[in-house]
Scaffold this motif. Sequence first.
Motif: not given
Length: 228
Positions: A1, A5, A98
């Motif tokens: 991650m 995010e 992302k």
Amino acid sequence: MTPAEYQALTSPRLSHPARSLYLLYLRHQARGDETQPLDYPSLGRALAVQGEGEYRYRVTPAGLTELIDELQQAGLLVLQQRAHPQHYHGARFRLELKRLQGLTPLPARQFAMHPDWRPDEQLDGLARLCGLLDSRYDDTELGEFIAYWLGRPEVFENQHQWMLRFVRQLKKQRALRRDTNPAPATGYQQQAAPTSTDTGPSKRAREMMEEAQRLRDEQQESHDEKDT
């Protein structure tokens, strides 16, 4: 991650089902930074919670559409292709945050502000994510930020969080400048942005930092005297 995010997913405005949908299904099933065509029955099964012979939680097609709208509003999803105007069954999305893999990973260590603190090379990417297109700053802006937080030694943040606070301060200061110094009505002249410098805080900023440090030392001495 990515840190981007993480920041979006921990927003209190995002519901827990929306977080689960993103993390446990959309991100997990994605190819690179794009989703597969969404399949509502599969999404419903992924989010369902089944008890003894019955469902304790189920999401309707309309509920799925609302969850996907939440993720779009949070900046986590960007619509690429839509098959139907009323829902997202069959739609494709880009996982926008992302893609920001270049930002520094969130460090676990937190620390109080100190006089030698500086933003790192990821400030520009974080600033743009927060809507600040020009992340350049001068030594006074940096010094005032450090001086303010030196007076609050009880606050511990990691590097990413300190930079986020700094970006918010820059945005606020520049908004105030625009309000107090509006552009002339007869023409447009771009105001030069402050430039970053590695020479350290200005004399005024150093004085503020020294005063904050002095107050901090006095508080510590007073605390030590009470302990003895």
